[in-house]
Design a protein around this motif. Structure first.
Motif, PDB file in Angstrom:
ATOM      1  N   GLN A  97       0.856  -1.186   0.000  1.00 27.68           N
ATOM      2  CA  GLN A  97       0.000   0.000   0.000  1.00 27.68           C
ATOM      3  C   GLN A  97       0.896   1.242   0.000  1.00 27.68           C
ATOM      4  O   GLN A  97       1.176   1.808  -1.042  1.00 27.68           O
ATOM      5  N   CYS A  98       1.434   1.629   1.168  1.00 23.10           N
ATOM      6  CA  CYS A  98       2.308   2.810   1.154  1.00 23.10           C
ATOM      7  C   CYS A  98       3.673   2.489   0.554  1.00 23.10           C
ATOM      8  O   CYS A  98       4.367   3.372   0.083  1.00 23.10           O
ATOM      9  N   GLY A  99       4.064   1.217   0.618  1.00 16.31           N
ATOM     10  CA  GLY A  99       5.323   0.811  -0.005  1.00 16.31           C
ATOM     11  C   GLY A  99       6.557   0.933   0.874  1.00 16.31           C
ATOM     12  O   GLY A  99       7.659   0.622   0.437  1.00 16.31           O
ATOM     13  N   CYS A 101       7.531  -0.743   3.575  1.00 11.71           N
ATOM     14  CA  CYS A 101       8.136  -2.018   3.965  1.00 11.71           C
ATOM     15  C   CYS A 101       8.536  -2.843   2.754  1.00 11.71           C
ATOM     16  O   CYS A 101       9.202  -3.869   2.889  1.00 11.71           O
ATOM     17  N   CYS A 133       4.850  -4.745   8.470  1.00  9.90           N
ATOM     18  CA  CYS A 133       4.063  -3.941   7.544  1.00  9.90           C
ATOM     19  C   CYS A 133       2.900  -3.335   8.330  1.00  9.90           C
ATOM     20  O   CYS A 133       2.191  -4.057   9.016  1.00  9.90           O
ATOM     21  N   ARG A 134       2.737  -2.022   8.220  1.00 14.58           N
ATOM     22  CA  ARG A 134       1.660  -1.359   8.962  1.00 14.58           C
ATOM     23  C   ARG A 134       0.413  -1.172   8.109  1.00 14.58           C
ATOM     24  O   ARG A 134      -0.579  -0.633   8.581  1.00 14.58           O
ATOM     25  N   CYS A 135       0.461  -1.565   6.826  1.00 12.48           N
ATOM     26  CA  CYS A 135      -0.678  -1.277   5.953  1.00 12.48           C
ATOM     27  C   CYS A 135      -1.480  -2.515   5.546  1.00 12.48           C
ATOM     28  O   CYS A 135      -2.677  -2.558   5.718  1.00 12.48           O
TER      29      CYS A 135
END
Ligand SMILES: Cc1cc2nc3c(=O)[nH]c(=O)nc-3n(C[C@H](O)[C@H](O)[C@H](O)COP(=O)(O)OP(=O)(O)OC[C@H]3O[C@@H](n4cnc5c(N)ncnc54)[C@H](O)[C@@H]3O)c2cc1C
Ligand code: FES
Ligand code: FES
Lengths: 158, 291
Positions: A97-99, A101, A133-135
């Motif tokens: 998603q945000c990229g 990680c 990964c936070r997303c």
């Protein structure tokens, strides 16, 4: 100290202080900013690079320790201008998603598939367990890696 | 975060490393996997003036079987232990601990001997080594000492090494047909240190009684805690549910857990009690060849 490292197949020679962290050497001295700094405390895996093919956290190594060794960063995954099977599968399966990680995830995945071409879901999750990964919630990352494994098998057969 | 400047040396042989360590004396530190030392230097909790990096001394990377024990070299990484068939077949206690040390990336760098030298009471390996009754081989330019692990672990982050000395090898008793053990670890997530860890190892005699018992705890005292009272109490006894329950009571009574982010002290004490019983049962099953 003088350091000579091969990064993504290219040899670099640089003068560096012993306390220079490998991640800053890669990002600032070599200008390869695909390797990220997340926690700076050895906890997140955003800074993962392959050292002689083995995934390690580059925030927890000194650049001088890479002298004479080979590194692979995310910039080195592409082959002949094409996305590698792991990169293509991350794109296809929304493995990011945000990229933030993602470079670390793809490098760990690349090393895993090199050693174990047909991992189970458990084996994939276990291999990724040092990378946060936070997303995504991980589900699509796991899916992407298993799909990359399948594509690589087809490639071998073709 | 950056450590203060230091001098860096990267010897290619053990002899060269020992010469360097002799020169720098107590200003120097061995850099092994760096997975504890580098974070501490970045936080400026440690500021050695000289680092002697042993990562290029490939002669120190080995797992061998020698005369009834396993020899683990100073450059053997946690990941090497996870993969090792020699450990898988020869040391059930180490084999069950290895996958739970840190995370896969840290295991690719961190070394077993570095962990043992570090003497962090939250580290897993020293509990395993205490339960097994392992020995630490220390070398300096002037000679070699073989130190029982219970003497090597002196205190909180304090080992028995003299300036100029380094750990070159661990000697771990090999399981025979009547011994076995295990390591049980409660952790909040992968890569976390133990909330509680319990290492148990049993050697049975010909009649099936307990010849030697080893029991040690992680993260519940200022050092990895060998529960000697429980070990003595079990020696010579017939293994049983009651015996293991009594050993678990002793362990729960002896440990000194602190309340922290991983839970209140009384919770940890309860986990010590439950895990000690469970670990002893599992060790017994392994010693009897049932698993
Ligand atoms: C995110 C994270 C999670 C972790 N989780 C765990 C965990 O769950 N369980 C656990 O047990 N550990 C854990 N660790 C610590 C890890 O196992 C380290 O690898 C280990 O504690 C130290 O080994 P090292 O080889 O990295 O030593 P280093 O960091 O290089 O050195 C540590 C200390 O030991 C000394 N030393 C090292 N080798 C020698 C030697 N041969 N002779 C004399 N002195 C020596 C050094 O001088 C230094 O003082 C974790 C670390 C991180 C970063
Ligand atoms: S930045 Fe290196 S582990 Fe997080
Ligand atoms: S995609 Fe955002 S942290 Fe993983």
């Amino acid at each position: 100290m003088e350091v000579t490292v091969t990064v993504n197949g290219v040899e670099y020679r640089r003068e560096t202080e012993p306390r220079r962290l490998l991640v800053d050497f890669i990002r600032t001295d070599l200008g390869l900013t695909g390797t990220h700094i997340g926690c700076d405390t050895t906890s997140c895996g955003a800074c993962t690079v392959l050292l002689d093919g083995v995934p390690v956290k580059s925030c927890t190594m000194f650049a001088v320790q890479a002298n004479g060794h080979e590194l692979t960063t995310v910039e080195g995954l592409r082959r002949d201008g094409e996305l590698s099977p792991v990169q293509a599968a991350f794109k296809e399966h929304h493995g990011l998603q945000c990229g933030f990680c993602t470079p670390g995830m793809m490098l760990v995945a690349t090393a895993l598939l090199g050693a174990n071409p047909d991992p189970t879901e458990d084996e994939v999750r276990w291999a990724l367990s040092g990378n946060i990964c936070r997303c995504t919630g991980y589900a699509n990352i796991v899916k992407a890696i298993q799909s990359a494994a399948a594509t690589m098998h087809e490639g071998v057969r073709a | 975060m950056y450590p203060p400047a230091f001098d860096y040396a990267v010897p290619r042989s053990l002899d060269e490393a020992l010469d360097l360590l002799a020169e720098v004396g107590d200003e120097g530190r061995v850099l092994a996997g760096g997975q504890s030392l580098i974070p501490m230097m970045k936080l400026r909790l440690a500021a050695p003036a000289h680092l002697v990096d042993i990562n290029e001394i490939s002669e120190l990377s080995y797992i061998r079987e020698v005369n009834g024990h396993l020899a683990i070299g100073a450059l053997t990484r946690h990941a090497d232990v996870v993969r090792s068939e020699i450990v898988g077949a020869g040391c059930s206690t180490m084999a069950s601990a290895a996958p739970w040390v840190a995370d896969p990336l840290v295991r690719n760098r961190g070394t077993v001997c570095g962990s043992v030298a570090h003497c962090d009471p939250e580290g897993d390996w020293n509990s395993v080594m205490l339960a097994l009754g392992a020995e630490v081989v220390a070398r300096s330019r002037t000679g070699e000492r073989v130190i029982p692990i219970s003497d090597f672990v002196v205190d909180f982050f304090t080992n028995a090494l003299e300036p100029g000395e380094m750990v070159t090898e661990l000697r771990v008793p090999r399981d025979d047909e009547r011994s076995g053990g295990c390591y049980l670890k409660l952790e909040r997530k992968i890569g976390d240190y133990a909330t509680v860890g319990v290492a148990a190892h049993l050697r049975l005699d010909e009649r099936g009684r307990i010849g030697r018992a080893g029991l040690a705890l992680t993260s519940v005292a200022p050092v990895n805690l060998e529960v000697e009272e429980a070990e003595r109490m079990m020696a010579g006894q017939e293994p049983s549910e009651e015996l293991f329950a009594e050993a678990a009571e002793i362990a729960a009574r002896t440990c000194q857990p602190q309340s922290d982010v991983r839970g209140p002290a009384e919770y940890k004490r309860a986990v010590v009690r439950a895990y000690t019983r469970r670990a002893l049962h599992q060790a017994l099953a392994t010693a009897r060849g049932e698993r």
